[in-house]
Enzyme design. Structure first.
Site, short mmCIF file in Angstrom:
data_model
loop_
_atom_site.label_atom_id
_atom_site.label_comp_id
_atom_site.label_asym_id
_atom_site.label_seq_id
_atom_site.Cartn_x
_atom_site.Cartn_y
_atom_site.Cartn_z
N VAL A 81 -12.02 -77.97 -6.71
CA VAL A 81 -11.76 -77.59 -8.34
C VAL A 81 -13.07 -77.50 -8.94
O VAL A 81 -14.10 -78.47 -8.65
CB VAL A 81 -10.92 -78.41 -9.08
CG1 VAL A 81 -9.62 -78.29 -8.45
CG2 VAL A 81 -11.32 -79.95 -9.03
N SER A 82 -13.39 -76.62 -9.94
CA SER A 82 -14.78 -76.48 -10.65
C SER A 82 -15.08 -77.37 -11.63
O SER A 82 -16.11 -77.53 -12.18
CB SER A 82 -14.82 -74.98 -11.15
OG SER A 82 -13.74 -74.77 -12.01
N SER A 83 -14.01 -78.27 -12.01
CA SER A 83 -14.48 -79.25 -13.18
C SER A 83 -13.22 -80.53 -13.05
O SER A 83 -12.40 -80.27 -12.46
CB SER A 83 -14.35 -78.56 -14.48
OG SER A 83 -12.94 -78.38 -15.06
#
Length: 321
Positions: free
Chosen positions: A14-16
């Site tokens: 996941v990007s954050s």
């Protein structure tokens, strides 16, 4: 070759920290991946470190299958994705992409993944062609092409004087000028300093020697070829640096690669610099993390000794041991 071990390993990203990875983790579990074999990274952007990806790639063995939900969860770019796919194929590891129906254990899956490599090459050719056309148009208007230098002429002259004096390492000079070490490498003329070193028989030059050697302009790792003379000068400076990577197939050995700015490994990186000249390889991946916390890993020490380095009491390259 037949493989008898067959295990499923999953990778999710996941990007954050605010995003919920449950959807990916649940999908991997439904595909048969055990919870202990699911690796999750919280990383966004092409330059973000992905330690769990390094871990799962190191755990994979021939006959295993890497399972992901979508291709964009695995690769930082199309080129990175294709490179990873080729490495997995060479190691006898299959790739399964759940949401996009790709399974390289089948002929259809291999063909679909192969189409991606064709598109990646087409994309690279378009970028090169557009760059050349733009530079040609700029030259016709009297403008100079190429990537702007990070150093002014005065800074380059200062770096050369400091290097020739032999009192500062390349790493120290780079710190003074607030630029990466590879930038300093790209601007130094080592012919003067190298002429004072001990002559060595042809074909027996150490890997980290300061003796000038012909450096290719095309990156041997990703195949990128500079389109201008200025860019080629920068790239030769980058390719002159040896990067030491852990060998995922043999944890006790080292893989030596050269990288241009397009395929340079993600952070962290760790400089191994001679105390006299500042030359030396750069450690990548788990080697870099280990060196920053516990000192040089054993495989790196063995590689340095085999290459003619002196490790104690100070770190010295073959030309200054």
């Amino acid at each position: 070759m037949r493989y008898f071990r067959q295990m499923l390993f999953g990778y999710a990203r996941v990007s954050s920290a605010d995003q919920n990875p449950a959807h990916q983790v649940d999908a991997l579990a439904r595909a048969g991946v055990g919870a202990e074999n699911i690796h999750l990274d919280h990383a966004g952007g092409a330059k973000a470190s992905r330690p769990q990806l390094d871990v799962v790639l190191a755990r994979l063995r021939g006959g295993d299958t890497l399972v992901i939900t979508r291709l964009d969860r695995l690769g930082r770019s199309v080129l990175h994705l294709i490179t990873l796919g080729a490495q997995l194929r060479e190691r006898g590891i299959e790739l399964k992409v759940l949401e996009q129906g790709i399974d390289t254990s089948t002929a259809e899956g291999r063909a679909m993944f192969g189409m991606l490599s064709v598109l990646a090459e087409f994309q690279r050719e378009l970028i090169v062609a557009n760059t050349r056309d733009g530079l040609a148009a700029a030259r016709a208007r009297g403008r100079k092409g190429g990537r702007p230098s990070k150093l002014t002429d005065d800074q380059i002259a200062l770096a050369q004087r400091l290097y020739d004096a032999g009192e500062n390492t390349v790493a120290q000079i780079a710190a003074m000028l607030n630029v990466p070490r590879t930038t300093v490498y790209g601007h130094l003329n080592k012919n003067k300093s190298a002429s004072t070193s001990t002559a060595q028989p042809p074909g027996d030059v150490p890997v980290n020697s300061v003796v000038p050697m012909r450096v290719p302009r095309t990156c041997p790792t990703c195949g990128y070829e500079p389109s201008t003379r200025a860019e080629a000068a920068h790239q030769r400076g980058d390719l002159a640096v040896a990067w030491l990577h852990p060998n995922v197939d043999d944890q006790g050995s080292v893989v030596v690669l050269s990288h241009c700015r397009h395929c340079e490994p993600e952070p962290p990186a760790f400089d191994v610099a001679c105390e006299v000249c500042g030359d030396g390889p750069i450690l990548a991946g788990t080697f870099a993390r280990a060196a920053a916390g516990k000192g040089l890993p054993i495989p790196v020490q063995q590689w340095l000794v085999a290459s003619g380095w002196n490790l104690t009491p100070t770190l010295l390259c073959p030309d200054h041991r």
